[in-house]
Design a protein around this motif. Structure first.
Motif, PDB file in Angstrom:
ATOM      1  N   ARG A   1       0.835  -1.205   0.000  1.00 32.71           N
ATOM      2  CA  ARG A   1       0.000   0.000   0.000  1.00 32.71           C
ATOM      3  C   ARG A   1       0.867   1.252   0.000  1.00 32.71           C
ATOM      4  O   ARG A   1       0.552   2.254  -0.661  1.00 32.71           O
ATOM      5  CB  ARG A   1      -0.919  -0.002   1.226  1.00 32.71           C
ATOM      6  N   ALA A   2       1.971   1.207   0.770  1.00 35.21           N
ATOM      7  CA  ALA A   2       2.861   2.371   0.856  1.00 35.21           C
ATOM      8  C   ALA A   2       3.513   2.678  -0.486  1.00 35.21           C
ATOM      9  O   ALA A   2       3.827   3.840  -0.786  1.00 35.21           O
ATOM     10  CB  ALA A   2       3.934   2.119   1.911  1.00 35.21           C
ATOM     11  N   HIS A   3       3.698   1.634  -1.311  1.00 35.23           N
ATOM     12  CA  HIS A   3       4.290   1.837  -2.637  1.00 35.23           C
ATOM     13  C   HIS A   3       3.253   2.275  -3.669  1.00 35.23           C
ATOM     14  O   HIS A   3       3.567   2.401  -4.851  1.00 35.23           O
ATOM     15  CB  HIS A   3       4.978   0.556  -3.108  1.00 35.23           C
ATOM     16  N   GLY A   4       2.019   2.458  -3.226  1.00 36.11           N
ATOM     17  CA  GLY A   4       0.994   2.984  -4.121  1.00 36.11           C
ATOM     18  C   GLY A   4       0.329   1.973  -5.019  1.00 36.11           C
ATOM     19  O   GLY A   4      -0.326   2.338  -6.007  1.00 36.11           O
ATOM     20  N   ILE A   5       0.494   0.691  -4.705  1.00 42.25           N
ATOM     21  CA  ILE A   5      -0.169  -0.335  -5.514  1.00 42.25           C
ATOM     22  C   ILE A   5      -1.682  -0.278  -5.253  1.00 42.25           C
ATOM     23  O   ILE A   5      -2.119  -0.109  -4.115  1.00 42.25           O
ATOM     24  CB  ILE A   5       0.384  -1.732  -5.169  1.00 42.25           C
ATOM     25  N   GLY A   6      -2.471  -0.420  -6.269  1.00 44.31           N
ATOM     26  CA  GLY A   6      -3.924  -0.297  -6.162  1.00 44.31           C
ATOM     27  C   GLY A   6      -4.540  -1.342  -5.236  1.00 44.31           C
ATOM     28  O   GLY A   6      -4.028  -2.458  -5.110  1.00 44.31           O
ATOM     29  N   SER A   7      -5.639  -0.957  -4.599  1.00 45.63           N
ATOM     30  CA  SER A   7      -6.297  -1.859  -3.634  1.00 45.63           C
ATOM     31  C   SER A   7      -6.776  -3.142  -4.291  1.00 45.63           C
ATOM     32  O   SER A   7      -6.660  -4.236  -3.732  1.00 45.63           O
ATOM     33  CB  SER A   7      -7.481  -1.130  -2.983  1.00 45.63           C
ATOM     34  N   PHE A   8      -7.335  -3.019  -5.513  1.00 42.66           N
ATOM     35  CA  PHE A   8      -7.853  -4.210  -6.184  1.00 42.66           C
ATOM     36  C   PHE A   8      -6.730  -5.214  -6.456  1.00 42.66           C
ATOM     37  O   PHE A   8      -6.890  -6.411  -6.231  1.00 42.66           O
ATOM     38  CB  PHE A   8      -8.516  -3.811  -7.506  1.00 42.66           C
ATOM     39  N   ARG A   9      -5.580  -4.705  -6.894  1.00 43.28           N
ATOM     40  CA  ARG A   9      -4.464  -5.610  -7.188  1.00 43.28           C
ATOM     41  C   ARG A   9      -3.927  -6.248  -5.903  1.00 43.28           C
ATOM     42  O   ARG A   9      -3.561  -7.431  -5.895  1.00 43.28           O
ATOM     43  CB  ARG A   9      -3.340  -4.816  -7.879  1.00 43.28           C
ATOM     44  N   ILE A  10      -3.880  -5.485  -4.826  1.00 44.17           N
ATOM     45  CA  ILE A  10      -3.394  -6.021  -3.547  1.00 44.17           C
ATOM     46  C   ILE A  10      -4.301  -7.158  -3.066  1.00 44.17           C
ATOM     47  O   ILE A  10      -3.830  -8.223  -2.657  1.00 44.17           O
ATOM     48  CB  ILE A  10      -3.338  -4.889  -2.488  1.00 44.17           C
ATOM     49  N   VAL A  11      -5.616  -6.931  -3.136  1.00 44.39           N
ATOM     50  CA  VAL A  11      -6.568  -7.927  -2.623  1.00 44.39           C
ATOM     51  C   VAL A  11      -6.643  -9.143  -3.553  1.00 44.39           C
ATOM     52  O   VAL A  11      -6.552 -10.294  -3.094  1.00 44.39           O
ATOM     53  CB  VAL A  11      -7.967  -7.290  -2.467  1.00 44.39           C
ATOM     54  N   ALA A  12      -6.807  -8.879  -4.854  1.00 42.70           N
ATOM     55  CA  ALA A  12      -7.082  -9.969  -5.803  1.00 42.70           C
ATOM     56  C   ALA A  12      -5.842 -10.791  -6.146  1.00 42.70           C
ATOM     57  O   ALA A  12      -5.970 -11.961  -6.534  1.00 42.70           O
ATOM     58  CB  ALA A  12      -7.681  -9.388  -7.083  1.00 42.70           C
ATOM     59  N   ILE A  13      -4.657 -10.213  -6.002  1.00 49.53           N
ATOM     60  CA  ILE A  13      -3.458 -10.953  -6.405  1.00 49.53           C
ATOM     61  C   ILE A  13      -2.592 -11.314  -5.197  1.00 49.53           C
ATOM     62  O   ILE A  13      -2.370 -12.487  -4.905  1.00 49.53           O
ATOM     63  CB  ILE A  13      -2.643 -10.128  -7.428  1.00 49.53           C
ATOM     64  N   TYR A  14      -2.102 -10.310  -4.476  1.00 45.81           N
ATOM     65  CA  TYR A  14      -1.143 -10.581  -3.395  1.00 45.81           C
ATOM     66  C   TYR A  14      -1.808 -11.256  -2.190  1.00 45.81           C
ATOM     67  O   TYR A  14      -1.291 -12.247  -1.661  1.00 45.81           O
ATOM     68  CB  TYR A  14      -0.470  -9.280  -2.957  1.00 45.81           C
ATOM     69  N   ALA A  15      -2.915 -10.707  -1.717  1.00 50.30           N
ATOM     70  CA  ALA A  15      -3.551 -11.261  -0.507  1.00 50.30           C
ATOM     71  C   ALA A  15      -4.256 -12.582  -0.793  1.00 50.30           C
ATOM     72  O   ALA A  15      -4.128 -13.544  -0.028  1.00 50.30           O
ATOM     73  CB  ALA A  15      -4.543 -10.237   0.053  1.00 50.30           C
TER      74      ALA A  15
END
Length: 335
Positions: free
Chosen positions: A238-252
């Motif tokens: 999040r601190a690096h500005g990655i979008g919320s959708f990408r964080i939830v759908a891919i990384y998490a």
């Protein structure tokens, strides 16, 4: 990894022997004389004795068990005393209907349960979270037979949108058997009308069968997603500005799916066992309905055969999940 897999296979064989022994004893000490039941109320004592001798029911229970286990090693599940057909043939005839129902229900549980778990975690303690939690508790708490009857009365009887029961209408000619799965075979045969008809028949029983599974997947995925979304690497993303959708759908989601995978494996075996009730309510011609009708006739060999088949798939599903876990996390191989 090979040693771990070998240990799992040995455990599978031992468990199957235990299931066979336990099921055999329980079914054979149950009240009722299958030979007399099959012979009918007007049969003479000689006729009953002949049937009992033909099916080995005149032997002691230990002798019957030794004979049955010996046949089991060769893949022989015995012969039905009512239909006089080999149980293995009957199980193979009814199993595709059950597997098709389980596959559709499992797909429904995954497709609906995983996104709902994600939404519930993302909007934690909000209205969406509360709604999904009530939904998941209902899925675990509602009795399947009651839920099935309510759906039949609502969508089949009152609204007339879907069929009440069965797999196909009696007037519909089934497609040529390739896989035994009507949805697949009708597509392979190019018969879209039969595909649509069989799809309408499977919707209600699949919903009933998938509801507890869907609720479990939702709860597990929600809990894992909440934990993952609070981890350091997500905060850094999040601190690096990655979008919320990408964080939830891919990384998490990638990390949260591991416990969900274990739940899916467990639920697959549970679904096979639960088909007994769902198939009875919806008159679905699978191995569950076959086992119930056999039990009502005191025909024990089919009951034992179906129990063994369901137990085998349940254990294999769990073994595959354990192997997948051990492959991902090598520390589990020594557990």
């Amino acid at each position: 990894m090979l040693t771990f897999a070998f240990r799992k296979v040995l455990t599978l064989v031992g468990t199957m022997i235990g299931i066979a022994a336990l099921t055999f004893v329980i079914t054979n000490v149950a009240p009722g004389d299958p030979a007399r039941l099959v012979a009918g109320p007007n049969a003479t004592e000689d006729m009953v004795t002949t049937i009992r001798t033909e099916y080995g029911l005149d032997k002691s229970l230990p002798e019957q068990f030794v004979v049955y286990m010996g046949d089991l090693v060769t893949g022989d599940l015995g012969k039905s005393i009512v239909t006089t057909r080999p149980v293995l043939e009957e199980v193979l005839r009814y199993a595709p209907a059950t597997l098709e129902l389980v596959f559709v229900a499992m797909a429904l549980g995954i497709v609906v349960g995983v996104p709902m778990g994600m939404l519930s975690a993302v909007y934690k303690d909000g209205p969406i979270d509360h709604a999904t939690r009530i939904f998941s508790i209902s899925g675990v708490a509602l009795p399947a037979f009651w839920f099935g009857i309510i759906l039949q009365l609502t969508f089949a009887v009152d609204l007339g949108w879907l069929p009440v029961s069965g797999r196909l209408p009696l007037v519909t000619r089934p497609p040529q058997t390739v896989t035994g799965l009507l949805l697949v075979d009708s597509l392979l045969a190019g018969r879209l009308d039969t595909f649509w008809t069989s799809l309408r028949h499977i919707i209600l029983p699949a919903i009933v069968l998938s509801f507890p599974c869907l609720a479990s997947i939702l709860r597990v995925n929600r809990a894992e997603m909440i934990e993952v979304l609070q981890s350091d690497y997500i905060v850094a993303a999040r601190a690096h500005g990655i979008g919320s959708f990408r964080i939830v759908a891919i990384y998490a989601l990638k990390n949260a799916l591991l416990p969900t995978l274990a739940m899916i494996g467990l639920r697959f075996g549970w679904m096979l066992g639960s088909t007994v009730l769902v198939e009875t309510v919806f008159d679905w011609p699978g191995i569950g309905l076959y086992a119930v009708s056999s039990a009502l006739s005191s025909d024990f060999k089919p009951v034992i055969g179906v129990t063994l088949v369901i137990g085998f798939f349940f254990i294999v599903a769990n073994t595959l999940v354990d192997l997948a876990y051990a492959w991902i996390d090598p520390r589990l191989r020594s557990a």
